[in-house]
Write a protein that holds these residues in place. Structure first.
Motif, PDB file in Angstrom:
ATOM      1  N   ALA A  71       0.183   0.545   5.326  1.00  0.00           N
ATOM      2  CA  ALA A  71      -0.626  -0.214   6.049  1.00  0.00           C
ATOM      3  C   ALA A  71      -0.112  -1.293   7.047  1.00  0.00           C
ATOM      4  O   ALA A  71      -0.612  -2.523   6.873  1.00  0.00           O
ATOM      5  CB  ALA A  71      -1.881  -0.593   5.168  1.00  0.00           C
ATOM      6  N   LEU A  72       0.793  -0.967   7.679  1.00  0.00           N
ATOM      7  CA  LEU A  72       1.428  -1.799   8.689  1.00  0.00           C
ATOM      8  C   LEU A  72       0.341  -2.040   9.948  1.00  0.00           C
ATOM      9  O   LEU A  72      -0.396  -0.896  10.186  1.00  0.00           O
ATOM     10  CB  LEU A  72       2.690  -1.625   8.948  1.00  0.00           C
ATOM     11  CG  LEU A  72       3.796  -1.261   7.796  1.00  0.00           C
ATOM     12  CD1 LEU A  72       5.027  -1.078   8.403  1.00  0.00           C
ATOM     13  CD2 LEU A  72       3.722  -2.762   7.171  1.00  0.00           C
ATOM     14  N   TYR A  73       0.516  -2.983  10.773  1.00  0.00           N
ATOM     15  CA  TYR A  73      -0.249  -3.035  12.049  1.00  0.00           C
ATOM     16  C   TYR A  73       0.686  -2.356  12.782  1.00  0.00           C
ATOM     17  O   TYR A  73       1.727  -2.692  13.287  1.00  0.00           O
ATOM     18  CB  TYR A  73      -0.269  -4.674  12.283  1.00  0.00           C
ATOM     19  CG  TYR A  73      -0.987  -5.317  11.229  1.00  0.00           C
ATOM     20  CD1 TYR A  73      -2.236  -5.532  11.054  1.00  0.00           C
ATOM     21  CD2 TYR A  73      -0.200  -6.255  10.394  1.00  0.00           C
ATOM     22  CE1 TYR A  73      -3.049  -6.191  10.119  1.00  0.00           C
ATOM     23  CE2 TYR A  73      -0.800  -7.200   9.584  1.00  0.00           C
ATOM     24  CZ  TYR A  73      -2.134  -7.004   9.382  1.00  0.00           C
ATOM     25  OH  TYR A  73      -2.704  -7.768   8.405  1.00  0.00           O
ATOM     26  N   PRO A  74       0.189  -1.034  13.350  1.00  0.00           N
ATOM     27  CA  PRO A  74       0.577  -0.391  14.148  1.00  0.00           C
ATOM     28  C   PRO A  74       1.013  -1.067  15.625  1.00  0.00           C
ATOM     29  O   PRO A  74       2.284  -0.530  16.189  1.00  0.00           O
ATOM     30  CB  PRO A  74      -0.259   0.959  14.491  1.00  0.00           C
ATOM     31  CG  PRO A  74      -1.554   0.412  13.966  1.00  0.00           C
ATOM     32  CD  PRO A  74      -1.410  -0.598  13.145  1.00  0.00           C
ATOM     33  N   HIS A  75       0.369  -1.959  15.953  1.00  0.00           N
ATOM     34  CA  HIS A  75       0.708  -2.409  17.359  1.00  0.00           C
ATOM     35  C   HIS A  75       1.587  -3.835  17.367  1.00  0.00           C
ATOM     36  O   HIS A  75       1.968  -4.337  18.211  1.00  0.00           O
ATOM     37  CB  HIS A  75      -0.438  -3.100  18.049  1.00  0.00           C
ATOM     38  CG  HIS A  75      -1.277  -4.141  16.921  1.00  0.00           C
ATOM     39  ND1 HIS A  75      -1.870  -4.008  15.822  1.00  0.00           N
ATOM     40  CD2 HIS A  75      -1.488  -5.466  17.278  1.00  0.00           C
ATOM     41  CE1 HIS A  75      -2.413  -4.992  15.340  1.00  0.00           C
ATOM     42  NE2 HIS A  75      -2.260  -5.927  16.248  1.00  0.00           N
ATOM     43  N   ARG A 135       6.292  -8.165   4.155  1.00  0.00           N
ATOM     44  CA  ARG A 135       5.058  -8.657   4.308  1.00  0.00           C
ATOM     45  C   ARG A 135       4.145  -9.560   2.975  1.00  0.00           C
ATOM     46  O   ARG A 135       3.636 -10.488   3.023  1.00  0.00           O
ATOM     47  CB  ARG A 135       4.007  -7.996   4.894  1.00  0.00           C
ATOM     48  CG  ARG A 135       2.785  -8.587   5.256  1.00  0.00           C
ATOM     49  CD  ARG A 135       1.633  -7.548   5.927  1.00  0.00           C
ATOM     50  NE  ARG A 135       1.513  -6.362   5.296  1.00  0.00           N
ATOM     51  CZ  ARG A 135       0.670  -5.299   5.744  1.00  0.00           C
ATOM     52  NH1 ARG A 135       0.245  -5.167   6.974  1.00  0.00           N
ATOM     53  NH2 ARG A 135       0.446  -4.249   4.894  1.00  0.00           N
ATOM     54  N   PHE A 153       0.917  -1.231  -0.019  1.00  0.00           N
ATOM     55  CA  PHE A 153       0.154   0.009   0.140  1.00  0.00           C
ATOM     56  C   PHE A 153       0.951   1.313   0.013  1.00  0.00           C
ATOM     57  O   PHE A 153       2.075   1.217   0.495  1.00  0.00           O
ATOM     58  CB  PHE A 153      -1.012  -0.050   1.169  1.00  0.00           C
ATOM     59  CG  PHE A 153      -1.999  -1.102   1.430  1.00  0.00           C
ATOM     60  CD1 PHE A 153      -3.187  -1.034   0.877  1.00  0.00           C
ATOM     61  CD2 PHE A 153      -1.438  -2.278   1.875  1.00  0.00           C
ATOM     62  CE1 PHE A 153      -4.103  -2.308   1.075  1.00  0.00           C
ATOM     63  CE2 PHE A 153      -2.191  -3.380   1.799  1.00  0.00           C
ATOM     64  CZ  PHE A 153      -3.713  -3.387   1.403  1.00  0.00           C
ATOM     65  N   MET A 170       2.491 -11.916   9.783  1.00  0.00           N
ATOM     66  CA  MET A 170       0.954 -11.759   9.592  1.00  0.00           C
ATOM     67  C   MET A 170       0.412 -12.916   8.700  1.00  0.00           C
ATOM     68  O   MET A 170      -0.500 -13.584   9.267  1.00  0.00           O
ATOM     69  CB  MET A 170       0.384 -10.660   9.692  1.00  0.00           C
ATOM     70  CG  MET A 170      -1.102 -10.564  10.153  1.00  0.00           C
ATOM     71  SD  MET A 170      -1.492 -11.173  11.714  1.00  0.00           S
ATOM     72  CE  MET A 170      -1.519  -9.649  12.555  1.00  0.00           C
ATOM     73  N   SER A 199       5.982   2.558  14.404  1.00  0.00           N
ATOM     74  CA  SER A 199       6.086   4.157  14.768  1.00  0.00           C
ATOM     75  C   SER A 199       7.624   4.444  14.805  1.00  0.00           C
ATOM     76  O   SER A 199       7.971   5.666  14.981  1.00  0.00           O
ATOM     77  CB  SER A 199       5.404   4.224  15.872  1.00  0.00           C
ATOM     78  OG  SER A 199       5.774   3.587  17.010  1.00  0.00           O
ATOM     79  N   ARG A 252       8.507  -1.307  16.430  1.00  0.00           N
ATOM     80  CA  ARG A 252       7.173  -1.137  15.864  1.00  0.00           C
ATOM     81  C   ARG A 252       7.056  -0.263  14.635  1.00  0.00           C
ATOM     82  O   ARG A 252       8.178   0.704  14.598  1.00  0.00           O
ATOM     83  CB  ARG A 252       6.330  -0.733  16.928  1.00  0.00           C
ATOM     84  CG  ARG A 252       5.869  -1.988  17.832  1.00  0.00           C
ATOM     85  CD  ARG A 252       4.734  -1.620  18.528  1.00  0.00           C
ATOM     86  NE  ARG A 252       4.024  -2.815  19.333  1.00  0.00           N
ATOM     87  CZ  ARG A 252       4.670  -2.990  20.641  1.00  0.00           C
ATOM     88  NH1 ARG A 252       5.540  -2.341  21.370  1.00  0.00           N
ATOM     89  NH2 ARG A 252       4.320  -4.263  21.165  1.00  0.00           N
ATOM     90  N   ARG A 299       9.668  -1.212   3.392  1.00  0.00           N
ATOM     91  CA  ARG A 299      10.385  -2.433   3.200  1.00  0.00           C
ATOM     92  C   ARG A 299       9.497  -3.632   4.044  1.00  0.00           C
ATOM     93  O   ARG A 299       9.516  -4.653   3.357  1.00  0.00           O
ATOM     94  CB  ARG A 299      11.936  -2.398   3.730  1.00  0.00           C
ATOM     95  CG  ARG A 299      12.660  -1.835   2.757  1.00  0.00           C
ATOM     96  CD  ARG A 299      13.933  -0.758   3.535  1.00  0.00           C
ATOM     97  NE  ARG A 299      14.807  -0.596   2.457  1.00  0.00           N
ATOM     98  CZ  ARG A 299      15.949  -1.282   2.080  1.00  0.00           C
ATOM     99  NH1 ARG A 299      15.870  -2.562   2.369  1.00  0.00           N
ATOM    100  NH2 ARG A 299      16.712  -0.986   0.969  1.00  0.00           N
ATOM    101  N   ASN A 305       4.604  -8.160  11.739  1.00  0.00           N
ATOM    102  CA  ASN A 305       3.935  -7.591  10.589  1.00  0.00           C
ATOM    103  C   ASN A 305       4.159  -8.370   9.450  1.00  0.00           C
ATOM    104  O   ASN A 305       3.424  -8.748   8.689  1.00  0.00           O
ATOM    105  CB  ASN A 305       4.499  -6.144  10.356  1.00  0.00           C
ATOM    106  CG  ASN A 305       3.508  -5.119  10.910  1.00  0.00           C
ATOM    107  OD1 ASN A 305       2.397  -4.850  10.169  1.00  0.00           O
ATOM    108  ND2 ASN A 305       4.030  -4.559  11.817  1.00  0.00           N
TER     109      ASN A 305
END
Lengths: 364, 311, 475
Positions: free
Chosen positions: A86-90, A147, A82, A99, A133, A131, A142, A96
């Protein structure tokens, strides 16, 4: 790995906006196809429809001759990259990337092995514990690529993956993407509005505008043989110059009374049409500037932009504005009067419906 | 490559000039903050220190004698006070039940309200009403609703052919009645927080999840739930601490009855401090309760912070 | 803030409860919910005065001046609020009447006492509060002598209850006993005599309980805390025992001079155990929800015909006697607190008096006294009975036919007073009274809920109160 086919796909929003109009397109197995166009042209909608993230109104989508358009995204086996990552922030980078494998309930050891391998390929082992952030934009993408790679999908869908990155990173990452794609041989659809990027990465490019497919081909095909004014204008930088022409004869034309020499194929095309409102298209590279000549197309230099070894010169002519690219040492001074000449075999002619007369030929 | 790039932008050692400036600026900052800081410190700290002071005294408001130093005897007495132990236990039961049900219900309702159905916005506003009413009024209303002689709940129940239910006078049932009232009042609040949190969840993450092949339940447990974790913890802190401190419902509905089965810690404290009024003993209780609240909230806050740090 | 002293009769137990209560008694059940909301959020509604013409010639009482009274949300003062405008007309001045819930009043009296000059001319004092307030109140004896105020018309117990150490600290305005009300019609139907002993109560309750659908034997205060705690010590009085070891007199106990050795709790006694067993026995003949029932609800259940008997503070009988829709209206007989074996019939006396703070501006004393004599005059006492205060501490008013018509309970109480059946030693004015009540209200509730035996309950209460007294340093 799959051959993807769009058959008459249309998407109309409830408010009547037509995002995709009757799209027929085949993406060959293992090919990297670019969807190129300005924003709002329908290129993103096309791959989101393919991914199953959005519905469409009409037509069908096939993968290896099987319809997939009724399947949920989960079942279409496409990996997507994306624009906003659109990574999983948590989750950490590792998680990631893991997943898609976790979704498939792979054993932990295999997940670890595969993610580690991908991290190695993308040279980001040291980032695995962070993470999103705490990752830079390039690092995030990357991870996004990782992913997508980790599961070896039937197709890659990349929605402006480099759009948010700095220029030098874009160049570096796109090369990496191309290398990986070639190595894996996975069918890939790559959406971009950047023609340079498309040229650098794609096997074939699809130009879209207002939901319609305009032309498919290699970058050179598009550059040298645009099928219509839109492609001609959109592809190539600086854009093609358009000048209105008069027909002086069945197979000859003039710009503001100045006769323009044209190639034989173009002449043949000209003979085949009765259209009188023709437009001449000339690539800035195909102009040459010289001293003004009587009964020739002359103009006044309005702007000179030095670009290093060449300069972009804007000229105001009686027929309209024109842009020319000239070697730096031969650039005129602003305000000078110059004569414009161009090679007859590299001209493009468009009819009143903006279609190219010399479709599929000319230029070269 | 990333690392080398950041080097270009690192500022290096600050120059002596700028350091001096920074020190001065910091000093000015402190000077400006100081008055507010002192006031806040006084306002926050003084009552706590005063409570500690009182808790070490024997002080009956009803008696003309001034407070008499009593050392830790109040605390010692608390240690052997079965009623105190019972009230702590009842409080914990109440918190676990009430907050637990509120969390589950509120969570579920938030998902229902998150659907884009017509009328949901209006419905959402309506459901908020209970949390706008004063707890005392809520307690009073439900006291009458559950009342065995005049209560509308029993009236309906009897009309439907049931026998009267001792909602407020039978041990376990009385606690459940209070829990139900608390749930009635606070579930909408919990729902609203979760709803807001749900609305704030980025759509793209769900697209990624679907592309990654996560099933519905996997999306819930691997994406939604972890992303809601901060909201869950915050609601838990707010509700648990609030439930631990709340005495209005017990006060209005059961006065701790029957037989102490609903005597929550704040109610025991209230009767000790305001009815008896044994201020020293009540203060000792208050100090222990403060400790309990602090420990409870710190547990949650630490959870929240641990996440922030590793992030 | 507040000190011990019990919550007396009808008053609200606490700050918050008091407000809605002031509105509830005369309202129907259906409107309770909305009333609760209105009552709490808006507070006291201003009630329109639709009072009758003045009975007394009091035009000169205030003579254009303003009197400031600090009072409680109890019947007599609620009546004053109701007919406030007429009273001001009668008195010819302004009456500033601040009505407070019990705990708030208590707190304000204590705070006001710390002021150099009192903000109020007159304050309301609960009977058990005199011990606590004695140093803050003016001795009224000189004024009584000076003005020739007739004291003989007052009930003896009510009058002397306002004395501490020979000083008259208050004039009774709404003193009333807790008595037993019973439905004469139901008793007659069942061929029962008015109950005299606790055994009579149990027998009648047993017989009448469930004899009609929705009819319970007896309503009483079994709610946890103050309601049950007070019930316990008041009933124990009828078993012939005060809660602490007071010196005995011919008729009961003396509370004039309580010494530290008198502070020993007397719960674990034969009388205490008998009380516990009696209350436990009442459980079988009580209305639903008895374990949460208090002053307000017991009267309401009784008024609506839900119980054949109820313990009641006599002034509260107005709730049904003045309500045309009440089932119990006009069908109620009253008897003194039924007594246990070998004990005398005695009803606990409580209620409100008017006094003058000792720190009041000296120049205001004559006015304050004038107003007190006016407010406690037979004419005004009679006026109050018309609007929901079924109390008269004056013999002369108690026999007035009009008063008897409004409040059948008044002559009955008057007779009890004459016979010396009203007493106030059940709730001795000691600072630890509320703690005693609190312990009993919680331990006895466990007993009623079946978690303790009566024997265990009296033992536990005894121990807990003993600890309180030791902690207070009495012995």
């Amino acid at each position: 790995m799959a051959r993807i086919e769009f058959k008459g796909v249309s998407k109309t929003y409830p408010d009547g906006t037509r995002a995709i109009v009757d799209l027929d397109l085949v993406v060959e197995d293992g090919e990297l196809l670019c969807l190129l166009g300005p924003s709002g042209c329908g290129k993103s909608s096309t791959i989101r429809v393919l991914a199953g993230l959005e519905t469409f109104s009409d037509g069908m989508i096939l993968a290896d001759n099987n319809r997939i358009d009724h399947l949920p995204p989960q079942a279409r086996d496409c990996a997507m990259i994306f624009e906003n990552y659109a990574l999983y922030p948590h989750l950490t980078a590792f998680e990631n990337i893991a997943m898609p494998l976790r979704a498939r309930r792979l054993p932990a050891s295999e997940i670890k092995a595969r993610v580690t391998k991908i991290a190695g390929i993308l040279r980001m082992e040291h980032l695995m514990g962070r993470r999103p952030s705490r990752l830079s934009g390039g690092e995030k993408q990357r991870v996004g690529i990782g992913r997508a790679l980790v599961r070896e999908p039937a197709m890659f869908l990349m929605d402006e993956p480099l759009g948010h990155l700095e220029a030098y990173l874009r160049v570096e990452l796109r090369a990496e993407i191309r290398k990986l794609q070639e190595r894996l041989g996975i069918t890939t659809i790559y959406v971009t509005h950047d023609q340079e990027e498309a040229a650098a990465i794609a096997d074939r490019i699809v130009v879209m505008s207002a939901g319609r497919l305009q032309q498919v081909g290699s970058f050179l095909d598009l550059f040298d043989r645009p099928v219509n004014r839109f492609v001609a204008e959109f592809v190539g930088e600086p854009p093609m110059v358009f000048l209105p022409v008069e027909r002086t004869n069945a197979d000859s034309i003039a710009v503001k009374g100045v006769r323009i020499p044209i190639s034989e194929p173009l002449r043949a095309a000209l003979r085949a049409t009765q259209d009188r409102e023709l437009i001449l298209g000339i690539r800035p590279n195909d102009f040459s500037l010289g001293p003004p000549v009587r009964d020739h197309l002359n103009g006044t230099v309005t702007l000179v932009q030095p670009q290093g070894d060449h300069a972009i010169v804007a000229v105001s002519t009686p027929a309209g504005p024109a842009t020319a690219i000239v070697p730096s040492d031969r650039r005129p001074a602003p305000g000078a009067t110059v004569g414009l000449t161009f090679a007859g075999e590299r001209l493009h002619l468009f009819d009143s419906a903006a279609r190219a007369l010399n479709k599929g030929e000319g230029g070269g | 490559m990333e690392a080398s790039r950041t080097d270009y932008f690192s500022l290096g050692e600050p120059k002596p000039d700028s350091m001096k400036l920074a020190v001065e600026r910091r000093r000015a900052t402190w000077l400006l903050i100081a008055p507010a800081f002192v006031v806040l410190l006084g306002l926050n700290l003084f009552p706590i220190v005063y409570a500690l002071y009182i808790s070490c005294h024997y002080w009956m408001l009803a008696r003309p004698q001034p407070p008499r130093f009593a050392g830790l005897s109040n605390y010692q007495e608390l240690f052997f006070d079965a009623r105190f132990r019972n009230s702590v236990l009842v409080s914990l039961k109440f918190i676990v039940l009430a907050v637990g049900i509120e969390m589950l219900l509120g969570f579920g309702l938030a998902f229902v309200f998150n659907t884009r159905l017509r009328g949901m916005a209006t419905l959402r506003k309506l459901t908020l009403l209970p949390s706008l009413v004063m707890p005392l009024v809520v307690g009073l209303v439900w006291f009458y609703m559950f009342n065995e002689n005049f209560g509308i709940v029993n009236w309906f129940w009897v009309v439907l052919g049931g026998t009267r239910v001792p909602f407020l006078t039978q041990g376990a049932l009385a606690l459940l009645s209070i829990v139900a009232t608390d749930v009635w009042q606070w579930t909408p609040f919990v729902m609203l927080v979760f709803f807001a949190a749900l609305q704030a969840l980025p759509e793209y993450v769900y697209e990624a999840a679907r592309i990654d092949g996560l099933s519905g339940s996997q999306i819930f447990f691997r994406v939604t739930l972890p992303l809601l974790r901060p909201a869950i913890l915050i609601v838990l802190i707010i509700r648990a601490v609030d439930a631990l401190r709340s005495l209005e419902l017990v006060f209005m509905m059961t006065k701790g009855g029957p037989a102490g089965d609903t005597e929550v810690l704040p109610w025991y404290l209230y009767t000790t401090g305001f009815m008896s009024p044994d201020l020293g003993y009540a203060a000792a209780m208050a100090v222990l309760m403060l400790a309990l609240v602090t420990i409870l909230s710190q547990l949650f806050v630490r959870q929240l912070e641990s996440r922030e740090v590793t992030r | 803030m507040k000190q011990n002293t019990s919550t007396r009769p009808l008053p609200a137990v606490t700050v918050w409860e008091a407000k809605p209560q002031s509105l509830f008694p005369r309202k129907r059940h259906s409107s309770l919910l909305s009333l609760a909301l209105v009552g709490v959020s808006i507070g006291f509604a201003t009630l329109n005065a639709h009072a009758a013409a003045a009975t007394g010639q009091a035009g000169s009482v205030l003579d254009g001046q303003t009197i400031r009274i600090l009072a409680i949300g109890d019947p007599v003062f609620q009546v004053m609020q109701k007919i406030h405008d007429d009273m001001e007309k009668m008195a010819g001045g302004k009456i500033e009447l601040d009505v407070r819930p019990f705990d708030v009043l208590h707190q304000q009296v204590l705070l006001n006492a710390q002021n150099p000059t009192s903000s109020y001319d007159i304050i309301a004092i609960d009977l058990p509060q005199f011990g606590e307030y004695k140093s803050f109140l003016l001795d009224l004896n000189p004024l009584i002598k000076q003005t020739g105020f007739d004291t003989t018309d007052f009930h003896q117990a009510a009058w002397t209850g306002a004395q501490v150490g020979g000083k008259q600290l208050g004039i009774p305005i709404q003193p009333h006993p807790e008595i037993l009300a019973y439905r004469k019609d139901l008793f007659e139907e069942a061929g029962l005599q008015p109950p005299v002993t606790t055994d009579d109560v149990l027998a009648a309750a047993k017989k009448l309980h469930n004899s009609k659908p929705g009819l319970a034997g007896i309503a009483w205060n079994a709610a946890r805390g103050t309601p049950l705690g007070q019930t316990f010590i008041q009933v124990m009085g009828s078993f012939g025992q005060a809660p602490i070891d007071l010196p005995r007199t011919d008729h009961g106990f003396s509370i004039d001079n309580i010494k530290p050795e008198n502070m020993k709790p007397m719960i674990d006694t034969p009388a205490g155990l008998a009380t516990a067993k009696y209350l436990k026995a009442l459980m079988d003949y009580s209305p639903p929800g008895i374990l949460n029932m208090a002053w307000d609800e017991r009267v309401r259940v009784f008024a609506q015909g839900g119980a054949a008997m109820t313990y009641i503070w006599s002034g509260r009988s107005a709730i049904y006697e003045l309500d045309p829709q009440a089932t119990a209206r006009g069908k109620v007989g009253y008897v003194v607190h039924p007594h246990g074996p070998n004990a005398a019939p005695v009803s606990p006396l409580g209620g409100w008096n008017l006094g003058i703070p000792s720190n009041v501006d000296k120049s205001r004393i004559p006015l304050a006294w004038k107003v007190i004599t006016w407010l406690t005059s037979p004419e005004m006492m009679k006026e109050y009975t018309k609007y929901g205060d079924c109390v008269s501490p004056r013999h002369s008013v108690s026999q007035d036919p009009e008063v008897v018509m409004h409040c059948p309970v008044v002559p009955v109480v008057d007779e009890m007073a004459s016979k010396g059946e009203l007493a106030d030693w059940q709730r001795p004015p000691v600072p630890e009274l509320q703690q005693i009540v609190d312990v009993l209200g919680s331990v006895m509730h466990e007993m009623l809920a079946g978690k303790r035996t009566p024997e265990d309950a009296v033992k536990e209460s005894q121990q807990q109160i003993d600890r309180i007294m030791r902690k207070a340093g009495y012995y």
